[in-house]
Design an enzyme around this catalytic site. Sequence first.
Site, mmCIF file in Angstrom:
data_model
loop_
_atom_site.group_PDB
_atom_site.id
_atom_site.type_symbol
_atom_site.label_atom_id
_atom_site.label_comp_id
_atom_site.label_asym_id
_atom_site.label_seq_id
_atom_site.Cartn_x
_atom_site.Cartn_y
_atom_site.Cartn_z
ATOM 1 N N SER A 173 -33.419 -2.402 44.870
ATOM 2 C CA SER A 173 -33.158 -3.685 45.507
ATOM 3 C C SER A 173 -34.416 -4.164 46.214
ATOM 4 O O SER A 173 -34.982 -3.450 47.044
ATOM 5 C CB SER A 173 -32.014 -3.570 46.522
ATOM 6 O OG SER A 173 -31.904 -4.761 47.284
ATOM 7 N N SER A 175 -24.322 -13.750 56.611
ATOM 8 C CA SER A 175 -24.375 -15.180 56.919
ATOM 9 C C SER A 175 -23.040 -15.884 56.733
ATOM 10 O O SER A 175 -22.934 -17.087 56.956
ATOM 11 C CB SER A 175 -25.425 -15.854 56.029
ATOM 12 O OG SER A 175 -25.090 -15.675 54.662
ATOM 13 N N GLU A 230 -14.990 -4.082 46.964
ATOM 14 C CA GLU A 230 -15.124 -4.138 48.424
ATOM 15 C C GLU A 230 -13.958 -3.451 49.127
ATOM 16 O O GLU A 230 -14.144 -2.727 50.109
ATOM 17 C CB GLU A 230 -15.226 -5.596 48.863
ATOM 18 C CG GLU A 230 -16.358 -6.332 48.154
ATOM 19 C CD GLU A 230 -17.250 -7.102 49.095
ATOM 20 O OE1 GLU A 230 -17.346 -6.726 50.270
ATOM 21 O OE2 GLU A 230 -17.849 -8.077 48.628
ATOM 22 N N ASP A 233 -13.878 -14.808 47.829
ATOM 23 C CA ASP A 233 -15.322 -14.709 47.658
ATOM 24 C C ASP A 233 -15.735 -14.447 46.215
ATOM 25 O O ASP A 233 -16.552 -15.185 45.662
ATOM 26 C CB ASP A 233 -15.891 -13.636 48.587
ATOM 27 C CG ASP A 233 -15.766 -14.026 50.052
ATOM 28 O OD1 ASP A 233 -15.321 -15.157 50.333
ATOM 29 O OD2 ASP A 233 -16.108 -13.203 50.923
#
Length: 368
Positions: free
Chosen positions: A66, A122, A159, A171
């Site tokens: 990443s 965020s 998740e 989401d």
Amino acid sequence: MDAGAAATFEKLFGHPARVVARAPGRVNLIGEHTDYNGGFVLPMAIPQYTQVELRPRGDRTVRAFSTNVGEQAGVQEFVLGQETPGRGWLDYVQGVTLVLRREGFTFEGFDVRITSQVPVGSGLSSSAALDVCLLRGLREAFSLPLEDVRLAVLGQKVENDFVGAPVGVMDPMACHLADGGAALFLDTRSLSYERVPLPAGVEPVVINSGVAHNHAAGDYRTRRAECERAAELLGVPQLRDLTEADLPRLNALPDPLGRRARHVLTEDARVLATVEALRTGDLAALGPLMYASHASQRDDYQVSVPEIDMLVELALNEKDVLGARLTGGGFGGSIVALARTGTGASVAQRIAQAYSKRSGRTATVLVP
């Protein structure tokens, strides 16, 4: 894939990538904390996206890198069938492979490089964007028979079941199915959806407060448990099943369960009213709905923070802003506003500058 990314992948793994996949972050115009209660939501995609470049390996090993965690973290590895939680960002990669295998999909190990423009914490679904784009990449690389809605549901399972974040289905549905030109009106119980274009007179504004949140932490989990308990005491399967006639019953619930249920009931109604306003071009109706949503999140659901309230207040003082509210799970994150077309950039800059002076924090304008 641009030449620089291609060269970086080859330098990391010794061979070129074969598949590139992207998924955008999302902003939720209205409908917060309704998705895990079976209700309605209205998200749309933002320009910032997460990208994966990958190549099948022919063995059982997954190697992942990443760019968002720094070169010092290096390439991380695990073996398919030996996924182990507790490895930070790698848990999203491990969660995807574990969930796919549990669902009966067959695939090999792979090398993957991840880059993301979606700021973490965020309220714009950075984790869902990663889950979705990796699922998209693996679907293409291994020709997996994975249709769109199921792909999004598997993103939620990653998740819930592996990372340990009790998020709803909004989401991944938004990151996979929404676009930047229309809002995605989603019934999270039936998973039916419709794209609703924004009227020509408005444009979205998204400003990140600089206060990060974490869905795997306790506050979000507590809110979900409170909703489940309220539904149980009210004798309904989910808070989605309440109607306006049930509002008086909420006062009998122990605090704060009544307030949590009231937020969900009234927020579902606000989503439906907002969709109708978008369809009819009733711009005057949008502002009161957005501000009412924010007040409900602040007072009844108690997921706002002073910095977010400050951004919403600053937006309220802008004559070209129709409405503004906290977007995302709360406890930090971002606000979304609707501004008159052509004013979004200037409005956002003024809000961000005033916020920085008053709070001492740096706000980031993400849209436009």
